[in-house]
Motif scaffolding. Structure first.
Motif, PDB file in Angstrom:
ATOM      1  N   GLN A 104       0.837  -1.178   0.000  1.00  0.00           N
ATOM      2  CA  GLN A 104       0.000   0.000   0.000  1.00  0.00           C
ATOM      3  C   GLN A 104       0.883   1.242   0.000  1.00  0.00           C
ATOM      4  OE1 GLN A 104      -0.069  -1.964   3.007  1.00  0.00           O
ATOM      5  NE2 GLN A 104       0.016  -0.536   4.718  1.00  0.00           N
ATOM      6  N   VAL A 105       0.284   2.372  -0.329  1.00  0.00           N
ATOM      7  CA  VAL A 105       1.025   3.620  -0.384  1.00  0.00           C
ATOM      8  C   VAL A 105       1.331   4.103   1.035  1.00  0.00           C
ATOM      9  CG1 VAL A 105       0.976   6.028  -1.120  1.00  0.00           C
ATOM     10  CG2 VAL A 105      -0.041   4.247  -2.564  1.00  0.00           C
ATOM     11  N   GLN A 106       2.589   4.446   1.249  1.00  0.00           N
ATOM     12  CA  GLN A 106       2.998   5.028   2.531  1.00  0.00           C
ATOM     13  C   GLN A 106       3.749   6.324   2.280  1.00  0.00           C
ATOM     14  OE1 GLN A 106       5.116   1.861   4.676  1.00  0.00           O
ATOM     15  NE2 GLN A 106       3.300   1.656   5.966  1.00  0.00           N
ATOM     16  N   LEU A 107       3.453   7.315   3.094  1.00  0.00           N
ATOM     17  CA  LEU A 107       4.112   8.617   3.030  1.00  0.00           C
ATOM     18  C   LEU A 107       4.646   8.948   4.415  1.00  0.00           C
ATOM     19  CD1 LEU A 107       1.359  10.534   1.007  1.00  0.00           C
ATOM     20  CD2 LEU A 107       3.435   9.482   0.096  1.00  0.00           C
ATOM     21  N   VAL A 108       5.919   9.303   4.481  1.00  0.00           N
ATOM     22  CA  VAL A 108       6.532   9.602   5.768  1.00  0.00           C
ATOM     23  C   VAL A 108       7.232  10.949   5.687  1.00  0.00           C
ATOM     24  CG1 VAL A 108       8.161   8.866   7.526  1.00  0.00           C
ATOM     25  CG2 VAL A 108       6.845   7.149   6.256  1.00  0.00           C
ATOM     26  N   GLU A 109       6.716  11.916   6.452  1.00  0.00           N
ATOM     27  CA  GLU A 109       7.308  13.257   6.474  1.00  0.00           C
ATOM     28  C   GLU A 109       8.403  13.350   7.526  1.00  0.00           C
ATOM     29  OE1 GLU A 109       2.751  14.006   5.960  1.00  0.00           O
ATOM     30  OE2 GLU A 109       4.046  12.726   7.177  1.00  0.00           O
ATOM     31  N   SER A 110       9.322  14.256   7.303  1.00  0.00           N
ATOM     32  CA  SER A 110      10.363  14.565   8.273  1.00  0.00           C
ATOM     33  C   SER A 110      10.849  15.984   8.044  1.00  0.00           C
ATOM     34  CB  SER A 110      11.529  13.579   8.165  1.00  0.00           C
ATOM     35  OG  SER A 110      12.115  13.647   6.878  1.00  0.00           O
ATOM     36  N   GLY A 111      11.593  16.503   9.023  1.00  0.00           N
ATOM     37  CA  GLY A 111      12.213  17.807   8.850  1.00  0.00           C
ATOM     38  C   GLY A 111      11.585  18.949   9.618  1.00  0.00           C
ATOM     39  N   GLY A 112      10.483  18.690  10.293  1.00  0.00           N
ATOM     40  CA  GLY A 112       9.862  19.755  11.067  1.00  0.00           C
ATOM     41  C   GLY A 112      10.692  20.121  12.286  1.00  0.00           C
ATOM     42  N   GLY A 113      10.275  21.180  12.960  1.00  0.00           N
ATOM     43  CA  GLY A 113      10.985  21.599  14.158  1.00  0.00           C
ATOM     44  C   GLY A 113      10.544  22.958  14.640  1.00  0.00           C
ATOM     45  N   LEU A 114      11.271  23.462  15.624  1.00  0.00           N
ATOM     46  CA  LEU A 114      11.016  24.784  16.205  1.00  0.00           C
ATOM     47  C   LEU A 114      12.085  25.746  15.699  1.00  0.00           C
ATOM     48  CD1 LEU A 114       9.715  26.742  18.253  1.00  0.00           C
ATOM     49  CD2 LEU A 114      11.211  25.738  20.000  1.00  0.00           C
ATOM     50  N   VAL A 115      11.637  26.818  15.053  1.00  0.00           N
ATOM     51  CA  VAL A 115      12.557  27.816  14.513  1.00  0.00           C
ATOM     52  C   VAL A 115      12.048  29.206  14.867  1.00  0.00           C
ATOM     53  CG1 VAL A 115      13.318  26.344  12.614  1.00  0.00           C
ATOM     54  CG2 VAL A 115      11.383  27.896  12.286  1.00  0.00           C
ATOM     55  N   GLN A 116      12.886  30.187  14.615  1.00  0.00           N
ATOM     56  CA  GLN A 116      12.500  31.577  14.830  1.00  0.00           C
ATOM     57  C   GLN A 116      12.012  32.195  13.519  1.00  0.00           C
ATOM     58  OE1 GLN A 116      15.945  33.497  16.617  1.00  0.00           O
ATOM     59  NE2 GLN A 116      15.214  32.973  18.666  1.00  0.00           N
ATOM     60  N   ALA A 117      11.240  33.230  13.654  1.00  0.00           N
ATOM     61  CA  ALA A 117      10.759  33.949  12.470  1.00  0.00           C
ATOM     62  C   ALA A 117      11.937  34.381  11.610  1.00  0.00           C
ATOM     63  CB  ALA A 117       9.937  35.157  12.894  1.00  0.00           C
ATOM     64  N   GLY A 118      11.800  34.165  10.307  1.00  0.00           N
ATOM     65  CA  GLY A 118      12.865  34.494   9.376  1.00  0.00           C
ATOM     66  C   GLY A 118      13.771  33.326   9.023  1.00  0.00           C
ATOM     67  N   ASP A 119      13.706  32.266   9.804  1.00  0.00           N
ATOM     68  CA  ASP A 119      14.527  31.083   9.554  1.00  0.00           C
ATOM     69  C   ASP A 119      13.959  30.249   8.411  1.00  0.00           C
ATOM     70  OD1 ASP A 119      15.558  30.322  12.998  1.00  0.00           O
ATOM     71  OD2 ASP A 119      16.248  31.829  11.550  1.00  0.00           O
ATOM     72  N   SER A 120      14.700  29.196   8.085  1.00  0.00           N
ATOM     73  CA  SER A 120      14.309  28.278   7.020  1.00  0.00           C
ATOM     74  C   SER A 120      14.238  26.854   7.541  1.00  0.00           C
ATOM     75  CB  SER A 120      15.308  28.332   5.859  1.00  0.00           C
ATOM     76  OG  SER A 120      15.357  29.621   5.287  1.00  0.00           O
ATOM     77  N   LEU A 121      13.432  26.045   6.887  1.00  0.00           N
ATOM     78  CA  LEU A 121      13.332  24.615   7.133  1.00  0.00           C
ATOM     79  C   LEU A 121      13.095  23.923   5.812  1.00  0.00           C
ATOM     80  CD1 LEU A 121      11.031  24.042  10.270  1.00  0.00           C
ATOM     81  CD2 LEU A 121      13.440  23.419  10.066  1.00  0.00           C
ATOM     82  N   ARG A 122      13.547  22.675   5.710  1.00  0.00           N
ATOM     83  CA  ARG A 122      13.207  21.863   4.547  1.00  0.00           C
ATOM     84  C   ARG A 122      12.522  20.587   5.029  1.00  0.00           C
ATOM     85  NH1 ARG A 122      16.688  18.937  -0.263  1.00  0.00           N
ATOM     86  NH2 ARG A 122      17.202  17.470   1.430  1.00  0.00           N
ATOM     87  N   LEU A 123      11.306  20.416   4.575  1.00  0.00           N
ATOM     88  CA  LEU A 123      10.561  19.201   4.867  1.00  0.00           C
ATOM     89  C   LEU A 123      10.790  18.184   3.753  1.00  0.00           C
ATOM     90  CD1 LEU A 123       7.130  20.683   6.046  1.00  0.00           C
ATOM     91  CD2 LEU A 123       9.233  20.331   7.358  1.00  0.00           C
TER      92      LEU A 123
END
Length: 125
Positions: free
Chosen positions: A1-20
């Motif tokens: 079956q189809v599985q999707l697994v996200e990663s990369g979230g977190g706590l950052v400050q305004a103006g910062d960057s993240l990649r999910l």
């Protein structure tokens, strides 16, 4: 079956960057469009970005246009969401999703059949 697994979230400050990242398995990844959605506490799930099966077409919600970039690596069965210039209002659980039908894109929650478990993004002011 189809599985999707996200990663990369977190706590950052305004103006910062993240990649999910969202790793997919269970079928031929390159035949299907992918989308990113988010849901803040007390609010409905909303569209963020989508990308076509080939990666050649992308579409964004107005609230993230110019700050977020969706991309995919079909060799790695992975879709990404690069988030720059983050704002406190971007705080939400972020989900990747895909559809049962191949090749077709959509920005509507109800059109998506498979969802990941979500990853929390918190942006402090």
């Amino acid at each position: 079956q189809v599985q999707l697994v996200e990663s990369g979230g977190g706590l950052v400050q305004a103006g910062d960057s993240l990649r999910l990242s969202c790793a997919a398995s269970g079928r031929t990844f390159s035949n299907y469009a992918m989308g990113w959605f988010r849901q803040a506490p007390g609010k409905e799930r909303e569209f963020v970005a989508r990308i076509s099966w080939s990666g050649g077409r992308t579409y964004y919600a107005d609230s993230v246009k110019g700050r977020f970039t969706i991309s995919r690596d079909n060799a790695k069965n992975t879709v990404y969401l690069q988030m720059n210039s983050l704002k406190p209002e971007d705080t939400a659980v972020y989900y990747c999703a895909t559809r049962r039908v191949p090749y077709q894109s959509s920005e509507f929650v109800s059109d998506y059949d498979y969802w990941g478990q979500g990853t929390q993004v918190t942006v402090s002011s």
